[in-house]
Design a protein around this motif. Sequence first.
Motif, PDB file in Angstrom:
ATOM      1  N   ARG A  83       3.447   6.243   3.002  1.00  0.00           N
ATOM      2  CA  ARG A  83       2.496   7.216   2.437  1.00  0.00           C
ATOM      3  C   ARG A  83       1.641   6.601   1.337  1.00  0.00           C
ATOM      4  O   ARG A  83       0.490   6.996   1.139  1.00  0.00           O
ATOM      5  N   GLN A  84       2.187   5.621   0.620  1.00  0.00           N
ATOM      6  CA  GLN A  84       1.370   4.907  -0.371  1.00  0.00           C
ATOM      7  C   GLN A  84       0.254   4.138   0.324  1.00  0.00           C
ATOM      8  O   GLN A  84      -0.893   4.120  -0.149  1.00  0.00           O
ATOM      9  N   VAL A  85       0.577   3.501   1.435  1.00  0.00           N
ATOM     10  CA  VAL A  85      -0.443   2.773   2.192  1.00  0.00           C
ATOM     11  C   VAL A  85      -1.495   3.747   2.722  1.00  0.00           C
ATOM     12  O   VAL A  85      -2.700   3.485   2.660  1.00  0.00           O
ATOM     13  N   LYS A  86      -1.042   4.868   3.227  1.00  0.00           N
ATOM     14  CA  LYS A  86      -1.969   5.892   3.723  1.00  0.00           C
ATOM     15  C   LYS A  86      -2.966   6.306   2.631  1.00  0.00           C
ATOM     16  O   LYS A  86      -4.151   6.531   2.898  1.00  0.00           O
ATOM     17  N   ALA A  87      -2.493   6.410   1.393  1.00  0.00           N
ATOM     18  CA  ALA A  87      -3.338   6.890   0.297  1.00  0.00           C
ATOM     19  C   ALA A  87      -4.324   5.845  -0.219  1.00  0.00           C
ATOM     20  O   ALA A  87      -5.235   6.176  -0.983  1.00  0.00           O
ATOM     21  N   LEU A  88      -4.161   4.595   0.196  1.00  0.00           N
ATOM     22  CA  LEU A  88      -5.045   3.537  -0.284  1.00  0.00           C
ATOM     23  C   LEU A  88      -6.413   3.610   0.393  1.00  0.00           C
ATOM     24  O   LEU A  88      -6.533   4.087   1.520  1.00  0.00           O
ATOM     25  N   PRO A  89      -7.445   3.108  -0.282  1.00  0.00           N
ATOM     26  CA  PRO A  89      -8.772   3.059   0.351  1.00  0.00           C
ATOM     27  C   PRO A  89      -8.753   2.165   1.586  1.00  0.00           C
ATOM     28  O   PRO A  89      -8.118   1.116   1.596  1.00  0.00           O
ATOM     29  N   ASP A  90      -9.436   2.591   2.626  1.00  0.00           N
ATOM     30  CA  ASP A  90      -9.536   1.818   3.866  1.00  0.00           C
ATOM     31  C   ASP A  90     -10.564   0.700   3.663  1.00  0.00           C
ATOM     32  O   ASP A  90     -11.727   0.968   3.367  1.00  0.00           O
TER      33      ASP A  90
END
Length: 415
Positions: A83-90
């Motif tokens: 979920r931390q990765v999901k929340a990062l800018p693409d």
Amino acid sequence: MTILETQGLAARQAARVLAVAGSARKDAALEAIAAALERRSGEILAANQRDLEAARAAGMRPALLDRLALDEGRVAGIVDGVRQVKALPDPIGQTVKMGVRPNGLTIGKRRVPLGVIGIIYEARPNVTVDAAALCLKSGNAVILRGGKEAFHSSSAMVAVMRDALEEAGLPRDCVALVNDTSRESAQELMNLTGYLDVLIPRGGAGLIRSVVEHARVPVIQTGVGVCHIYVDGEADLDMAARILFNAKCSRPSVCNAAECVLVDRSVAADFLPMAWELLRTKQVEVRGCDETRAILGDWVRPAVAEDWDTEFGDYILACKVVSGVEEAMDFIAAHGTGHSEAIVTNNYFTAQRFLDEVDAAAVYVNASTRFTDGGEFGLGAEIGISTQKMHARGPMGLEELTSSKYVIYGTGQTR
């Protein structure tokens, strides 16, 4: 066509879909993976128990058993990492720079996925999910080849992720696992040109050396960590002892753990007994130079030449008394692996000299080397810690899993 070539072809096709999937679809897939890992954690823990039972029967060392083990808390940490990765800018699609040439061409540089990433790793089941999440967010398909010690854990987690990908409308083959853990499968993966765009090894020195020496696929070298703590003559000794204890003992099996402490001669007689009071609580074995043994006693094992170059991955610490920062930096230059190095000092100028002159991916002043980590650096879960200087260095987050391409807009220009 071999099984691995079939997986490689499927991954290439999946990578084409993933490269243009867009942030919303990738984030939905990551959330589906996180939810599925939570929902099916019992399957994962049961598989992990099979791995642990086999590892204990094979006599695996306690520090490596700890690296292999999962529990509810660690699974929750893995889920939180997704979920931390999901929340990062693409990073995909970001324009790095754009300019107009005198002939009117508008030329820009845009971030794009690497394509298909292969990862070879050892008894670290958390890497299975961390690597997949980072690859997915950065638009890359991934082929995972874990060690036999964590095979059941990795298989269970990959099965969960592939089901979640399908539910989210992305190809299952965005994430694949090599089911053969033999040396031959590793060799084939190292030579899977035409399918893999890059190969990243995560593990001990032997694994990384083998990949670097034998791979025909481009390699990003990661992870061997012979990390040092240098205790300067102007250090706060209590702080230095606490930093050393954390760097060595909080999790000795990982690559950012300290393997060697260098102590300025002027404070060695005061510092070493103070440090030993903490280290002995974890039964750390000290391998020291003659001066270390003179201070702490004959129970300290005499250090031999290879101790200065060994990533122990265990409750073992090499210790050397040095004449000052100059000798410490020379020693690090000779024996370090370019991972993480630290100085403990209250002298600003000595600290700045250490930062300037020590050649490593991460250099610390008055802090533990254990912070060299993607999550701690704000990158989310990391794919590995690069100790090379090409393309990526240090903890590898999303941006390090991208390449770039030039995009050119014209109005009919010819040359």
